[in-house]
Design a protein around this motif. Structure first.
Motif, PDB file in Angstrom:
ATOM      1  N   THR A 356     -13.861   4.188  -9.580  1.00  0.00           N
ATOM      2  CA  THR A 356     -12.691   3.694 -10.264  1.00  0.00           C
ATOM      3  C   THR A 356     -11.476   3.903  -9.396  1.00  0.00           C
ATOM      4  N   SER A 357     -10.550   2.955  -9.443  1.00  0.00           N
ATOM      5  CA  SER A 357      -9.340   3.062  -8.654  1.00  0.00           C
ATOM      6  C   SER A 357      -8.193   3.521  -9.524  1.00  0.00           C
ATOM      7  N   SER A 358      -7.055   3.753  -8.894  1.00  0.00           N
ATOM      8  CA  SER A 358      -5.878   4.195  -9.617  1.00  0.00           C
ATOM      9  C   SER A 358      -5.453   3.127 -10.608  1.00  0.00           C
ATOM     10  N   PRO A 359      -5.071   3.517 -11.875  1.00  0.00           N
ATOM     11  CA  PRO A 359      -4.641   2.529 -12.868  1.00  0.00           C
ATOM     12  C   PRO A 359      -3.440   1.719 -12.401  1.00  0.00           C
ATOM     13  N   LYS A 360      -2.642   2.291 -11.501  1.00  0.00           N
ATOM     14  CA  LYS A 360      -1.457   1.587 -11.038  1.00  0.00           C
ATOM     15  C   LYS A 360      -1.792   0.518 -10.007  1.00  0.00           C
ATOM     16  N   ASN A 361      -3.008   0.516  -9.517  1.00  0.00           N
ATOM     17  CA  ASN A 361      -3.399  -0.434  -8.475  1.00  0.00           C
ATOM     18  C   ASN A 361      -4.481  -1.354  -9.023  1.00  0.00           C
ATOM     19  N   PRO A 362      -4.149  -2.613  -9.344  1.00  0.00           N
ATOM     20  CA  PRO A 362      -5.138  -3.502  -9.946  1.00  0.00           C
ATOM     21  C   PRO A 362      -6.261  -3.878  -8.997  1.00  0.00           C
ATOM     22  N   ASP A 363      -6.054  -3.702  -7.726  1.00  0.00           N
ATOM     23  CA  ASP A 363      -7.083  -4.021  -6.750  1.00  0.00           C
ATOM     24  C   ASP A 363      -8.183  -2.960  -6.806  1.00  0.00           C
ATOM     25  N   PRO A 364      -9.439  -3.334  -7.139  1.00  0.00           N
ATOM     26  CA  PRO A 364     -10.497  -2.325  -7.228  1.00  0.00           C
ATOM     27  C   PRO A 364     -10.836  -1.702  -5.891  1.00  0.00           C
ATOM     28  N   PHE A 365     -10.413  -2.323  -4.795  1.00  0.00           N
ATOM     29  CA  PHE A 365     -10.661  -1.770  -3.475  1.00  0.00           C
ATOM     30  C   PHE A 365      -9.316  -1.598  -2.776  1.00  0.00           C
ATOM     31  N   PRO A 366      -8.672  -0.433  -2.956  1.00  0.00           N
ATOM     32  CA  PRO A 366      -7.320  -0.243  -2.414  1.00  0.00           C
ATOM     33  C   PRO A 366      -7.310  -0.317  -0.897  1.00  0.00           C
ATOM     34  N   PRO A 367      -6.292  -0.962  -0.319  1.00  0.00           N
ATOM     35  CA  PRO A 367      -6.181  -0.997   1.137  1.00  0.00           C
ATOM     36  C   PRO A 367      -5.743   0.354   1.679  1.00  0.00           C
ATOM     37  N   ILE A 368      -6.146   0.662   2.903  1.00  0.00           N
ATOM     38  CA  ILE A 368      -5.664   1.856   3.572  1.00  0.00           C
ATOM     39  C   ILE A 368      -4.265   1.580   4.083  1.00  0.00           C
ATOM     40  N   ASP A 369      -3.315   2.434   3.703  1.00  0.00           N
ATOM     41  CA  ASP A 369      -1.923   2.229   4.079  1.00  0.00           C
ATOM     42  C   ASP A 369      -1.755   2.321   5.596  1.00  0.00           C
ATOM     43  N   THR A 370      -1.045   1.340   6.169  1.00  0.00           N
ATOM     44  CA  THR A 370      -0.819   1.349   7.619  1.00  0.00           C
ATOM     45  C   THR A 370       0.661   1.379   7.942  1.00  0.00           C
ATOM     46  N   GLU A 371       1.465   1.934   7.029  1.00  0.00           N
ATOM     47  CA  GLU A 371       2.899   1.941   7.258  1.00  0.00           C
ATOM     48  C   GLU A 371       3.267   2.797   8.473  1.00  0.00           C
ATOM     49  N   THR A 372       4.434   2.518   9.037  1.00  0.00           N
ATOM     50  CA  THR A 372       4.915   3.281  10.179  1.00  0.00           C
ATOM     51  C   THR A 372       5.224   4.709   9.757  1.00  0.00           C
ATOM     52  N   PRO A 373       4.803   5.709  10.541  1.00  0.00           N
ATOM     53  CA  PRO A 373       5.048   7.102  10.156  1.00  0.00           C
ATOM     54  C   PRO A 373       6.532   7.434  10.093  1.00  0.00           C
ATOM     55  N   THR A 374       6.892   8.338   9.221  1.00  0.00           N
ATOM     56  CA  THR A 374       8.247   8.875   9.121  1.00  0.00           C
ATOM     57  C   THR A 374       8.159  10.383   9.174  1.00  0.00           C
ATOM     58  N   PRO A 375       9.216  11.055   9.619  1.00  0.00           N
ATOM     59  CA  PRO A 375       9.123  12.503   9.816  1.00  0.00           C
ATOM     60  C   PRO A 375       9.079  13.275   8.514  1.00  0.00           C
ATOM     61  N   LEU A 376       8.541  14.484   8.591  1.00  0.00           N
ATOM     62  CA  LEU A 376       8.604  15.428   7.485  1.00  0.00           C
ATOM     63  C   LEU A 376      10.038  15.896   7.295  1.00  0.00           C
ATOM     64  N   PRO A 377      10.356  16.483   6.137  1.00  0.00           N
ATOM     65  CA  PRO A 377      11.687  17.065   5.966  1.00  0.00           C
ATOM     66  C   PRO A 377      11.909  18.170   6.995  1.00  0.00           C
ATOM     67  N   PRO A 378      13.115  18.316   7.513  1.00  0.00           N
ATOM     68  CA  PRO A 378      13.378  19.376   8.491  1.00  0.00           C
ATOM     69  C   PRO A 378      13.012  20.759   7.982  1.00  0.00           C
ATOM     70  N   SER A 379      13.138  20.970   6.675  1.00  0.00           N
ATOM     71  CA  SER A 379      12.812  22.279   6.116  1.00  0.00           C
ATOM     72  C   SER A 379      11.342  22.628   6.311  1.00  0.00           C
ATOM     73  N   THR A 380      10.481  21.625   6.309  1.00  0.00           N
ATOM     74  CA  THR A 380       9.051  21.881   6.510  1.00  0.00           C
ATOM     75  C   THR A 380       8.776  22.306   7.947  1.00  0.00           C
ATOM     76  N   TYR A 381       9.421  21.636   8.897  1.00  0.00           N
ATOM     77  CA  TYR A 381       9.280  22.061  10.283  1.00  0.00           C
ATOM     78  C   TYR A 381       9.807  23.477  10.474  1.00  0.00           C
ATOM     79  N   SER A 382      10.855  23.820   9.738  1.00  0.00           N
ATOM     80  CA  SER A 382      11.389  25.182   9.815  1.00  0.00           C
ATOM     81  C   SER A 382      10.380  26.194   9.286  1.00  0.00           C
ATOM     82  N   GLN A 383       9.621  25.806   8.251  1.00  0.00           N
ATOM     83  CA  GLN A 383       8.567  26.692   7.744  1.00  0.00           C
ATOM     84  C   GLN A 383       7.519  26.949   8.826  1.00  0.00           C
ATOM     85  N   ILE A 384       7.152  25.904   9.539  1.00  0.00           N
ATOM     86  CA  ILE A 384       6.151  26.067  10.596  1.00  0.00           C
ATOM     87  C   ILE A 384       6.698  26.948  11.717  1.00  0.00           C
TER      88      ILE A 384
END
Length: 510
Positions: A356-384
């Motif tokens: 079963t797929s997500s109720p919000k996605n009518p497509d029974p076979f969801p596509p793999i997202d290929t969006e361009t990456p964006t950075p994590l919040p700076p606070s997360t890098y500070s944690q690392i």
């Protein structure tokens, strides 16, 4: 009934329209894992007879080449191509099998990977890393190159935040994410699979899915699946009932510590099983310890040409759950993860999906997202960076202690030799000589570890720190400028998926 996909060999076109992927931790420790030969032979047979037929397989803890060759012989008709990866003192335990040609391959060892003093754990000695393979699905067809990355991350041996190996796993997650991101930026499909020794949405999991443009295939079809075992704090905070064994397998994708896995039973129950007694665990048995540590990550790649068909998640399941036919034990202390990806031009015989797929996605076979990456919040890098600083302080202290031990052993050895001149009896001279030899030997080993190994580890930490600090600077600059397209500088995912930074804790896998 699940929708059937056309056979890859049935089409007159050379285009591959479906891809069956499988990953399994084999638990093939030589001299330690019980029934190793019988179990790995059975794993080979199961792979050869699996349905759907696996086409790309990643194995972990397949430590000996003999076991690998045995599996290769049993699966050669369906997986004619394979690579056993050599690494470390005792081997990396990684192997990749494929229906399609492996046109390139290499082994990338993790710069941070355990400590030689923890010889009883063995992570440093086996040389863990990433087994990389470039697989050509259809010769000569643009876009039909898949980059496969098979890995086994360092296991957590203590509870967070006191786990001294947390920095190691974080660095390893960063490294494998860099490799996957680099492949995606070439416009190639990316498969990352293996035993990641992390639970969903834990620190390492979110770092991988944020720093590389990949998605956890299980969560594509099961976005509400568990965040760990039932007693794991983030999962307990969701207020859900303790799941039963079957629900954990089918919905939560648990691969480790399942009540259905015989290697998680008590020694007394295992002894009864090995003595021939039939022991059945009902599917409805409460299963509070089971968790998901094994993953398949996937990306269609970045900047994929419009003419290239996009892969979608067709199905995903936990496999290799049936016990050994004669011994009665589970094939490994992990279950496998098996996924099928399909392209939009695949001919479906029925219209009902396997999962079963997500109720919000009518497509029974969801596509793999290929969006361009964006950075994590700076606070997360500070944690690392804070994590790196804490571990660096620990290692500097360790180096000082070990080098001090070496200096002290030299002084003690000299003192013992001087004392021998004034020894009243031969047996006293013998004891002084023995003390000098053993003490100096231990000091030399500690000195080498402190001077060479810890020094090498500190330099690796400096490299890791620079990369994280650079990524944080880029993220801060983009926030100051009000965002940006994140064109291939640092990894990430949709902002809504990463609010609140990285959270959770990893759980232990043997």
């Amino acid at each position: 009934m699940a929708p059937a996909l056309p056979s890859n060999g049935a089409s007159q076109s050379s285009e591959v329209t479906s891809l069956n992927i499988l990953t399994l931790n084999c638990w093939g420790l030589k001299f330690i894992s019980k029934f190793r030969n019988q179990r790995l032979e059975e794993i080979g047979r199961r792979l050869a007879s699996a349905s759907p037929t696996p086409e790309i397989v990643g194995l972990q803890e397949c430590w000996t080449q003999r076991d690998y060759l045995q599996i290769r012989d049993l699966t050669r008709t369906i997986l004619p191509y394979g690579k056993f990866y050599h690494s470390g003192i005792f081997g990396g335990g990684l192997a990749i099998l494929s229906k399609f040609p492996i046109v390139d391959s290499n082994m990338v060892r993790y710069p941070l990977n355990g400590r030689p003093t923890a010889f009883f754990r063995g992570d440093w000695f086996v040389g863990k890393g990433v087994a990389c393979a470039t697989i050509e699905l259809a010769p000569g067809r643009r876009g039909d190159i898949v980059e496969v990355f098979c890995t086994h991350l360092h296991a957590p041996y203590e509870r967070e935040p006191n786990d001294s190996y947390l920095c190691h796993r974080t660095a390893q997650a960063w490294e494998v994410a860099k490799l996957m991101r680099g492949a995606a930026e070439k416009g190639r499909a990316v498969i990352g699979l293996g035993d990641f020794n992390m639970v969903p949405l834990s620190f390492a999991h979110q770092l991988i899915t944020a720093h590389a443009p990949v998605q956890d295939v299980w969560r594509v079809l099961h976005p509400d699946s568990s965040l760990g075992s039932a007693n794991h704090p983030p999962e307990r905070a969701r207020g859900k009932e303790i799941p039963n064994a079957r629900f954990n397998i089918e919905k939560n994708g648990t691969t480790c510590d399942s009540a259905l896995n015989t290697w998680r039973w008590s020694k007394q129950v295992q002894k009864r099983l090995f003595n021939g007694e039939s022991i059945i665990v009902e599917d409805g048995t409460p299963d509070p310890r089971a968790k998901r540590l094994d993953y398949i990550f996937f990306s269609n790649g970045l900047k994929v040409p419009d003419s290239t068909p996009i892969w979608k998640v067709h199905s995903v399941k936990v496999g290799m759950t049936d016990p050994h036919s004669s011994i009665g034990c589970s094939l490994s202390d992990h279950f496998s993860v098996e996924a099928t990806l399909s392209r939009p031009n695949a001919i479906l015989i029925t219209d009902k999906p396997t999962s079963t797929s997500s109720p919000k996605n009518p497509d029974p076979f969801p596509p793999i997202d290929t969006e361009t990456p964006t950075p994590l919040p700076p606070s997360t890098y500070s944690q690392i960076l804070s994590l790196i600083a804490t571990y660096t302080t620990r290692e500097r202290h360790q180096r000082l202690l070990r080098l001090s031990h070496f200096g002290l052993s030299v002084l003690v050895s000299i003192g013992c030799f001087i004392a021998i001149w004034y020894s009243p009896r031969p047996f006293v001279s013998f004891l002084l000589l023995l003390l000098s030899t053993l003490g100096f030997g231990a000091g030399v080993v500690d000195g080498l570890i402190g001077g060479l190994f810890v020094g090498s580890e500190l330099r690796a930490l400096k490299e890791f720190e620079w990369e994280v600090r650079n990524a944080r600077d880029v993220a801060e600059e983009r926030e100051r400028l009000g965002g940006g397209d994140g064109d291939g500088v640092v990894g990430g995912r949709r902002r809504g998926d990463r609010e609140g930074g990285l959270r959770g804790e990893d759980e232990k896998s043997n």
